[in-house]
Design an enzyme around this catalytic site. Structure first.
Site, PDB file in Angstrom:
ATOM      1  N   HIS A   1       0.833  -1.191   0.000  1.00 44.53           N
ATOM      2  CA  HIS A   1       0.000   0.000   0.000  1.00 44.53           C
ATOM      3  C   HIS A   1       0.870   1.245   0.000  1.00 44.53           C
ATOM      4  O   HIS A   1       2.075   1.196   0.284  1.00 44.53           O
ATOM      5  CB  HIS A   1      -0.950   0.015   1.208  1.00 44.53           C
TER       6      HIS A   1
ATOM      7  N   CYS B   1       3.149  -5.196   6.627  1.00 47.32           N
ATOM      8  CA  CYS B   1       2.867  -4.980   5.212  1.00 47.32           C
ATOM      9  C   CYS B   1       3.966  -4.147   4.560  1.00 47.32           C
ATOM     10  O   CYS B   1       4.861  -3.642   5.223  1.00 47.32           O
ATOM     11  CB  CYS B   1       1.516  -4.306   5.040  1.00 47.32           C
TER      12      CYS B   1
END
Length: 538
Positions: free
Chosen positions: A439, A458
């Site tokens: 992201h 992440c």
């Protein structure tokens, strides 16, 4: 000799770009990720990945009783010679029992014992071929274990024996990727460096913080070492003089670029520590990369994304593109080493979310948000957050009821799209049990740091618009302007990719780029020691 600033700048991005991707093919929204399990020791003969005795039984089931000794010992000696060269591939030859096999070959005369020796040589060779192809330690990318597929050690050895080409069998077993070959050659080079310079003294630290233009007492040793490592031009062993000072800072900068350090051209503490690492230890890092490359399964043709965690870099490319097509490369932020390391696996990116909601994971909600909300009733409003019930509807609750609902699980927290959203403008989803994905981020200043293990697991990407355009793979519908428009503030929009894109999360502290440069990184997750132990290389 004076350490001077050098006008020439070497870019870490250029040095690292494509080191994996061109060769490997054929805040965080996740909760706390468990650290990767240590690599088990496979030296005790368990053959965790390769059941060599079972393979040997299959080899002899349809063949003659003697495969190596029917016409004398020559073929058997060739097999032992090849087994002895396993270290060229970063594998310790000891588990193959070379010493015992060689002794039996010299002393055995009994026919029954010769048949047993013949089978044991086959078992060793089959294990070697299997480990050379699939790896000696269990692969993180094959959690279900090993299934013989396109490469079958029995078929490979049987064909090699029939054709009299054992050397070819060994070469065919090794991963057929350019990076593997370059790393193997660099392993030999660093072992030669270690033999040529066994006394690898640490460089003297400067008395004070060294600045550009200041004298450094260790400049002579620094000059000699950089020549030996190939970062400074000049004959190895030749004396370094003041005339070399003009080039020394540039050589330091090149060394820093190859080792993931800030490129200031000054031998500060981090640079001196990297210069103090002996070639033998660098060789061990390269051997680990060979093993990690053996773990990778074949990937489908098409667009691929790879992230090498220790170097904080992402590469994306299309092997079917025209030759010379540019590789997309960018800095990334990965999981924090101490608490939430990024797990290693191969995911499939399936869709994008422009202006995504951040559904706060339970671990972050309980450990971070609930305590902050208890101390600041306006915390949710100040951070564009809201409470959501099990039915997905937004709930407006007073502070006591909100805290009670969060603790009981009746409600959860999510962050609305916008400038404060920790996912930034776009989320790249690759559904997996660990809830790991890529992201963008609202904290773009963090990409300027040299050490970037800062997320909950992440991968935060520095150039989300470029990555979105790459994976959407539709130059007419999703050109630069269309992606930029989709990333403007607005309602969340989900876009399914025309074809899933594999995402390889890789871990290597040593690589060799397309220009033949050896590149090294810090072992931020401390994964190297366990694998060294498993491979018998400590």
């Amino acid at each position: 000799m004076i350490v001077k600033q050098h006008a020439r700048k070497t870019s870490r991005a250029r040095l690292w770009a494509g080191a994996i991707l061109l060769s490997v093919i054929h805040a965080c929204a996740a909760g706390a990720v468990q650290p990767p399990a240590p690599v088990p020791d496979t030296r005790a003969g368990a053959d965790a990945a390769i059941d060599a005795r079972q393979l040997s039984a299959r080899l002899y089931a349809t063949g003659p009783a003697l495969l190596w000794l029917a016409d004398g010992p020559q073929r058997a000696r060739l097999a032992l010679r090849l087994l002895g060269k396993a270290d060229e591939h970063g594998l310790d030859p000891a588990p193959y029992g070379l010493e015992g096999l060689a002794h039996r070959l010299d002393t055995t005369r009994d026919p029954v014992a010769l048949a047993a020796l013949d089978r044991d040589i086959s078992t060793a060779m089959l294990r070697y071929l299997g480990e050379l192809h699939y790896g000696r330690a269990p692969s993180r990318y094959r959690p279900g274990g090993l299934a013989v597929g396109a490469f079958d050690p029995v078929a490979q050895l049987r064909q090699a024996l029939a054709e009299g080409n054992l050397d070819g069998a060994v070469e065919s077993a090794a991963p057929a990727i350019a990076l593997y070959g370059r790393t193997r050659e660099m392993l030999a080079h660093y072992r030669a460096l270690s033999a040529a310079a066994p006394d690898w003294a640490a460089l003297p630290p400067p008395g004070t913080a060294l600045r550009p233009g200041e004298a450094y007492a260790g400049a002579g040793l620094l000059c000699a070492r950089l020549r030996l490592l190939g970062d400074l031009d000049g004959a190895t062993g030749a004396p370094c003089t003041d005339a070399d000072g003009a080039a020394l800072a540039g050589a330091v900068r090149r060394f820093q670029a190859r080792h993931g350090l800030a490129q200031d051209g000054v031998p500060g503490p981090a640079t001196l520590a990297a210069l103090a690492v002996p070639p033998a230890r660098r060789a061990a890092q390269l051997a680990l990369t060979l093993e990690r490359l053996r773990w990778l399964p074949p990937l489908p043709r098409g667009r691929v994304i790879a992230v090498n965690v220790p170097t904080y870099r992402l590469w994306a490319f299309d092997p079917d593109a025209a030759p010379g097509a540019p590789v997309l490369e960018m800095p990334v932020i990965v999981g924090t080493a101490a608490r939430t390391p990024t797990p290693l696996f191969i995911g499939k990116m399936r869709y994008l979310e422009f202006n995504p909601y951040w559904n706060v994971p339970p671990s972050i909600q309980a450990g971070e948000i609930v305590p902050k909300l208890a101390g600041n009733p306006a915390y949710l409003r100040q951070n564009d957050m809201e409470l959501v019930g099990a039915d997905g509807k937004v709930r407006e609750l007073a502070l006591p009821d909100a805290l009670a609902g969060l603790r009981s699980g009746a409600v959860r927290v999510r962050q609305r799209p916008g400038p404060r959203n920790v996912l930034g403008e776009v989320k790249f989803a690759m559904p997996n049990p660990m809830n790991i994905y890529l992201h963008s981020t609202s904290s773009k200043e963090l990409f300027a740091r040299s050490r970037r293990d800062l997320s909950h697991g992440c991968i935060r990407v520095a150039h989300p618009a470029a990555l979105a355009q790459f994976v959407l793979a539709d130059a007419r519908r999703w050109d630069e302007a269309a992606v930029a428009q989709a990333m403007q503030p607005g309602p969340m929009r989900t876009v399914t990719l025309p074809r899933p894109v594999p995402v390889v999360l890789f871990y290597a502290t040593a690589l060799v780029d397309r220009h033949g440069l050896a590149l090294f990184a810090q072992d931020i997750y401390r994964q190297d020691p366990a694998l060294l132990e498993a491979l018998g290389l400590r």
